[in-house]
Scaffold this active site. Structure first.
Site, PDB file in Angstrom:
ATOM      1  CB  SER A 257      42.262  43.027  40.563  1.00  0.00           C
ATOM      2  OG  SER A 257      43.448  42.984  39.829  1.00  0.00           O
ATOM      3  CE  LYS A 258      37.843  44.319  34.329  1.00  0.00           C
ATOM      4  NZ  LYS A 258      37.019  43.226  34.428  1.00  0.00           N
ATOM      5  NE  ARG A 259      46.904  44.206  39.296  1.00  0.00           N
ATOM      6  CZ  ARG A 259      47.322  43.309  39.747  1.00  0.00           C
ATOM      7  NH1 ARG A 259      48.477  42.753  39.405  1.00  0.00           N
ATOM      8  NH2 ARG A 259      46.833  42.935  40.961  1.00  0.00           N
ATOM      9  CD  GLU A 267      35.081  41.573  32.345  1.00  0.00           C
ATOM     10  OE1 GLU A 267      35.771  41.481  31.730  1.00  0.00           O
ATOM     11  OE2 GLU A 267      34.619  41.886  33.474  1.00  0.00           O
TER      12      GLU A 267
END
Ligand code: GLU
Ligand code: ZN
Length: 495
Positions: A257-259, A267
């Site tokens: 995930s983004k974490r 990106e």
């Protein structure tokens, strides 16, 4: 044995940007289809209109255009199962729901949102642990349900899950999976009150109508598969084969995930990862091909892929490993190719000096993992770098006065090296010998001689190769930089 041609699909919901997990699903479907001479389909599952955004559809097309692999049929290409966008296929789902109603495999439900809300609250206060629909309307006789529908009463269509039995399916990786029907989401909605299908109905109907033979999808969909199997059985359709792909985790063992860092392809693209590198790396997330080898072109992957190469264990997305891959792919580019790729990242820098820019690529190629690192690394070639404090010039254990002497020794050396007109390789050899000779003659360490010169030319103690930088800069600019540093250091000496 019946040999069936593979038809598979990537069926994203355009409710977000394309991310690593989705691309992995698409890539494995592509590789599987291509390796089998099959057909890979793109289908947009845009039934969730509240989260739909056309920008996400554009992002989907842009992403795969950039990554460089394509479906054979899809919304942009057409095909004999068109349309490939679920919001344009409502009539198919309505017809299918009607078919199940007629067969007695589905029923009308008239429960208001309020009733369902009360049900939830009652269960909560009773700590019953029960969730989902209570099959309240399943008991309404067919005729009375039909008259209520005719009279215009709001309703949904629900699946009538056969009770008192089990449903099983075979997953290529996980084997036989069996669920008690009572444990499946109780009589879920197939058709909503606005006539739009839910994901489950649309997904199954489309896989059937589009002749999908193999469903390769993320493991998070595994809990839906018993329900999908029941829907296939209710229609009397043969379900496709299933293979749920291993999860993709971050280094901490939690779902990626983004974490963990970048997860959207956009990106990675902005940071300057090359599509070939990303595709190569993603192809390794949950599969292994050949012992001891992990660098593959797309064509090689197509020829090597098979479902037997998938791993059961979750895959770990290793950002460092991706960087290593990307560096590898960057180094395989010619200076000209790399310059072209780097151009968008260096807009403010290059002005019109393209030869210098191309030359700079040779200096930094070995030292970068992605393209957005380039401008900071080569800026000193285009603009005079800001100079550090005098101590920034000092070699280890050397003071100011000695540093001035070293830089003075470095000045004529810089001239000689800038003037060298040999081939790159020969120039490197010549420069090394010449620098060593000057150092020996003056009785100083080679490293000590180089340090202040490097800082004067590049503005930093660590930099791309100094000799190559001198040749690229040319004598005039190089000497001006040395002179400027000397003036500053000498001023410090007097002051
Ligand atoms: N629309 C679902 C998704 O967003 C498709 C799941 C499937 O492949 O069946 O992933
Ligand atoms: Zn109901």
């Amino acid at each position: 044995m019946k040999i069936m041609k593979i038809r598979n699909r990537y069926a994203p919901s355009p409710t977000g940007l394309q991310h690593i997990g989705g691309v992995r699903t698409a890539l494995f479907n592509y590789l599987f289809a291509k390796s089998q001479g099959g057909t890979f389909v793109l289908r947009l599952e845009d039934t969730d209109r509240t989260r739909f955004d056309p920008a996400f559809v554009q992002n989907l097309f842009d992403t795969f255009q950039w990554l460089g692999f394509r479906w054979d049929e899809g919304p942009d290409l057409g095909g004999y199962c068109a349309p490939y966008i679920q919001s344009e296929r409502t009539a198919f789902y309505q017809k299918a729901a009607q078919e199940l109603l007629d067969k007695g495999k589905a029923y009308y439900c008239f429960c208001s949102a309020e009733r369902l809300e009360n049900l939830r609250n009652e269960r909560e206060s009773a700590h019953s642990g029960e969730t989902g629909y209570d099959r309240h309307c399943r008991a309404i006789p067919k005729d009375s349900a039909e008259s209520r529908v005719k009279a215009g009463e709001p309703h949904v269509v629900r699946l009538k899950i056969p009770l008192g039995q089990c449903t099983h399916f075979h997953d290529h990786l996980l084997g036989r999976i069996e669920w008690k029907n009572e444990d499946v989401n109780p009589d879920p909605i197939l058709l909503k009150s606005d006539g739009f299908p839910t994901y489950h109905l649309a997904n199954v109907v489309d896989d059937h109508l589009m002749g999908i033979t193999y469903v390769l999808r993320a493991q998070e969909w595994l809990p839906s598969t018993p329900l999908h199997t029941i829907i296939y059985e209710s229609f009397g359709w043969e379900p496709p084969k299933f293979c749920h792909l291993p999860m993709v985790m971050g280094s901490d063992g939690k779902k990626l995930s983004k974490r963990h860092g970048a997860t959207s392809v956009d990106e990675f693209r902005r940071q300057g990862y090359l599509p070939e590198a990303l595709v190569n790396y993603i192809a390794l997330l949950g599969a292994s091909y050949e012992e001891g080898k992990d660098v593959y072109t797309l064509e090689e992957l197509v020829s090597l892929f098979s479902l037997d190469k998938l791993n059961k264990a979750p895959a770990v997305f290793d950002y460092k490993k991706l960087d290593w891959f990307n560096g590898l792919y960057i180094r395989a580019k010619s200076n000209e190719e790399l310059a072209e790729l780097a151009l968008p990242y260096c807009a403010g820098l290059i002005k019109e000096n393209m030869p210098l820019f191309i030359g700079a690529m040779a200096l930094i190629k070995e030292r970068i993992s992605f393209l957005s690192e380039i401008p900071a690394k080569i800026a000193y070639l285009f603009e005079e770098p800001p100079l550090p404090e005098p101590s920034g010039f000092f070699p280890k254990k050397v003071g100011l006065a000695e540093t001035v002497r070293l830089l003075e020794l470095g000045k004529p050396l810089a001239s000689t090296l800038c003037r060298c007109r040999k081939s790159e390789e020969e120039a490197e050899v010549f420069s090394k010998e010449e620098a060593a000779r000057v150092a020996a003659l003056a009785g100083v360490k080679l490293g000590d001689l180089m340090m202040p010169l490097r800082v004067a030319i590049t503005g930093a103690r660590m930099s791309p190769p100094l000799f190559g930088s001198l040749r690229l800069l040319g004598e005039e600019k190089a000497l001006a930089r040395v002179e400027k540093s000397l003036t500053m250091l000498k001023a410090a000496l007097c002051g």
